[in-house]
Write an enzyme that holds these catalytic residues in place. Structure first.
Site, short mmCIF file in Angstrom:
data_model
loop_
_atom_site.label_atom_id
_atom_site.label_comp_id
_atom_site.label_asym_id
_atom_site.label_seq_id
_atom_site.Cartn_x
_atom_site.Cartn_y
_atom_site.Cartn_z
N SER A 192 51.76 -64.27 13.54
CA SER A 192 51.25 -63.28 14.49
C SER A 192 52.37 -62.35 14.99
O SER A 192 52.92 -61.58 14.22
CB SER A 192 50.55 -64.02 15.62
OG SER A 192 49.82 -63.14 16.41
N HIS A 395 42.85 -67.58 13.95
CA HIS A 395 44.25 -67.26 14.28
C HIS A 395 45.06 -68.48 14.69
O HIS A 395 46.26 -68.55 14.41
CB HIS A 395 44.26 -66.23 15.41
CG HIS A 395 45.52 -65.44 15.50
ND1 HIS A 395 45.96 -64.64 14.48
CD2 HIS A 395 46.48 -65.34 16.46
CE1 HIS A 395 47.11 -64.07 14.81
NE2 HIS A 395 47.45 -64.49 16.02
#
Ligand SMILES: *[C@@H]1O[C@H](CO)[C@@H](O)[C@H](O)[C@H]1NC(C)=O
Length: 423
Positions: A192, A395
Site C-alpha cells: 500500500s 487490502h
C-alpha cells in the site's frame, strides 16, 4: 567490525527492550475486564510484546537498527538476518528483502501472523536477509534530532506526508542496509503506502532504481480514482482544511494511542464484544472475515494502528480530489517556493525503471484493480501484473489473510528468485 557492533546492538535490544506493543495496555485492560473472555493466555502474552519481542519469543534472530535521515528523523528498522529452521546461518551473500508497511502500520504487519504464516518469517526461511522499515512518525520511529513528537507548542515534527517518507526515509534505510551488508542491490516489498513511497523515491531520485533487484508492489497505492474507502472519500473534499483544523486542535498526529483507540473502543467494540468477528469486520469494513484467523485479532489490534501524520491522510485526500498522483499541495505561495510552480508537480512515473511486479486483490477497496492497471500503464518496466487468485482478496489480506502464504507469499518468492536469475 560492523557485524560485531550490530550483534551488540541486537543483544542490548533484546535484554533491555522494555517496550510493549503499541496498544498493549488496552488489550490487557480488556482481557482483565473480561476475565480472560474467550481469548487464550498465549494470545494475551503475544499481544503485549512489541515487534522485536515477538520475533525473539519465536526463536528467530532479531536485530534493531537505527538510522538518521538527512532531515533529522531517527528511524528504527527490524532485521531477521536468517531463518530458524531452514537457511539458519548467517551468510553475507544472502539476498536482501526490505519490506515497507502501509499507512498507519509498522513492521509488525509482517510478523504478527507468526512463524510459517507471516511474510517476514516465510522470507527468512526461504533464505532471505529480511529488513523491515518503520516510517517516520510510527510507534517505532517517533524520534528526531531536534523536533519533539509530543510538543504542544507546534506540530513541526508531524509536518510530513508520504512524500518525505519516500524522499528521505527510504534512501536512509536503503543506503544503510547496503552499506551494512556490503551488497549492491536488494528486493523492495511494499504494501500500500509502502508502494507509494517506492514510486516517490524513484521518481524524485531516479539514481536509486539501480539498487533494486525487484519491486514487489503489494497493492501499491498511487492513483485513487476508484478508491472506495469512506474515510478517504469523506475527507477528500476537505483536504485543505483538515490539516489547519488539526493543528489548531493540537494534533499533528492521527490515530496514535492518545485519541483513536479510545474512540474506536467506544464506538465499535464495546461491552466485551471487542474480539468477536463483528469487531474484526468493522476494522476492514468488509465481510470476508472468514479469511482472518479470529483468534489472532487481539494481536492485530495490539499493533495497529501504529500512528501517522495528518498530512499523510491529507495527501491521499488530494490524490482523490485532484485525480492526480502528484506532490503535496501546500498553498500556492508555498508551492511556488517549494516546487517553483503554483501547483505541485506530478510524480514522473516514467523515471521508475526498476523491475516492477504488481500484485493486486480483486476485492481491494483501497487500491482498486483499475487504479493498479492505470499505474501499470505508466511504469516503464512492469515485469507482470498478478491478480491474486481468491476473488475476495482485500487490502488487509496482504498482511492478515489466513491464506496469504498459499495465495501470495510463496509466489512472491518464486518471482524474486526469477528476478535474481535475471541479474
Ligand atoms: C489461528 O491462530 C491460533 C493462535 O495462534 C492458532 O492456534 C490456530 O492454529 C490458527 N488457525 C488457523 C486455521 O491457522
Amino acid at each position: 567490525m560492523v557485524p560485531k557492533i550490530v550483534l551488540l546492538v541486537a543483544l542490548a535490544a533484546i535484554t533491555v527492550n522494555a517496550r510493549r506493543a503499541p496498544h498493549a495496555d488496552y488489550i490487557e485492560s480488556l482481557f482483565k475486564a473480561n476475565n480472560g473472555g474467550r481469548f487464550s493466555s498465549d494470545i494475551l502474552e503475544d499481544s503485549l510484546l512489541d515487534a522485536p519481542g515477538l520475533v525473539a519469543k519465536y526463536g528467530y534472530p532479531i536485530e534493531i537498527h537505527h538510522v538518521t535521515t538527512s532531515d533529522g528523523y531517527i528511524l528504527e528498522m527490524h532485521r531477521i538476518p536468517h531463518g530458524r529452521d531452514e537457511h539458519n546461518t548467517r551468510d553475507p551473500s544472502k539476498p536482501i528483502a526490505f519490506i515497507m508497511h502501509g499507512l498507519l502500520s509498522s513492521s509488525a504487519d509482517f510478523i504478527v501472523k507468526g512463524p510459517g504464516n507471516a511474510l517476514a518469517y516465510v522470507l527468512a526461511e526461504a533464505g532471505y536477509d529480511v529488513w523491515l522499515g518503520n516510517a517516520r512518525g510510527n510507534y517505532y520511529s517517533r524520534d528526531h534530532l531536534t523536533l519533539k513528537p509530543d510538543s504542544n507548542i507546534n506540530q513541526n515534527f508531524w509536518k510530513f506526508s508520504w512524500d518525505e517518507i519516500g524522499n528521505f526515509d527510504l534512501p536512509a534505510f536503503i543506503d544503510y542496509i547496503l552499506e551494512t551488508t556490503g551488497q549492491s542491490k536488494l528486493h523492495y516489498l511494499g504494501h500500500s503506502q509502502g508502494g507509494t513511497t517506492f514510486l516517490v523515491l524513484n521518481s524524485l531520485r531516479p539514481e536509486y532504481n539501480e539498487k533494486f533487484i525487484s519491486f514487489q508492489g503489494l497493492a501499491p497505492a498511487s492513483f485513487m480514482d476508484n478508491n472506495d474507502v469512506s474515510m478517504f472519500q469523506s475527507l477528500a473534499p476537505f483536504e485543505n482544511v483538515i490539516e489547519s483544523t488539526a493543528y489548531l486542535l493540537g494534533y499533528g498526529e492521527v490515530f496514535g494511542d492518545r485519541d483513536f483507540i479510545t474512540e474506536f473502543k467506544a464506538n465499535y467494540c464495546g461491552e466485551g464484544s471487542i474480539f468477536t468477528e463483528l469487531c474484526s469486520s468493522t476494522i476492514t469494513g468488509l465481510n470476508e472475515r472468514e479469511f482472518y484467523n479470529s483468534t489472532m485479532v487481539p494481536l492485530f489490534l495490539a499493533h495497529a494502528p501504529a500512528g501517522a501524520s495528518i498530512r499523510q491522510i491529507a495527501h491521499y485526500g488530494q490524490v482523490i480530489k485532484f485525480e492526480a498522483f502528484r506532490r503535496y499541495n501546500h498553498n500556492s505561495l508555498t508551492n511556488l517556493i517549494v516546487y517553483g510552480s503554483r501547483n505541485p508537480p506530478p510524480y514522473d512515473l516514467s523515471k521508475v525503471t526498476a523491475p516492477s511486479y504488481l500484485h493486486y486483490g480483486a476485492s481491494d477497496k483501497e487500491v482498486n484493480y483499475r487504479d493498479l492497471h492505470n499505474l501499470a500503464s505508466k511504469l516503464p518496466n512492469v515485469v507482470g501484473k498478478y491478480r491474486i487468485e481468491r476473488e475476495t482478496f482485500n487490502h488487509y489480506d496482504f498482511i492478515w489473510g489466513i491464506d496469504a502464504r498459499q495465495v501470495l507469499y510463496d509466489k512472491l518468492i518464486t518471482l524474486m528468485k526469477d528476478a535474481e536469475s535475471r541479474l
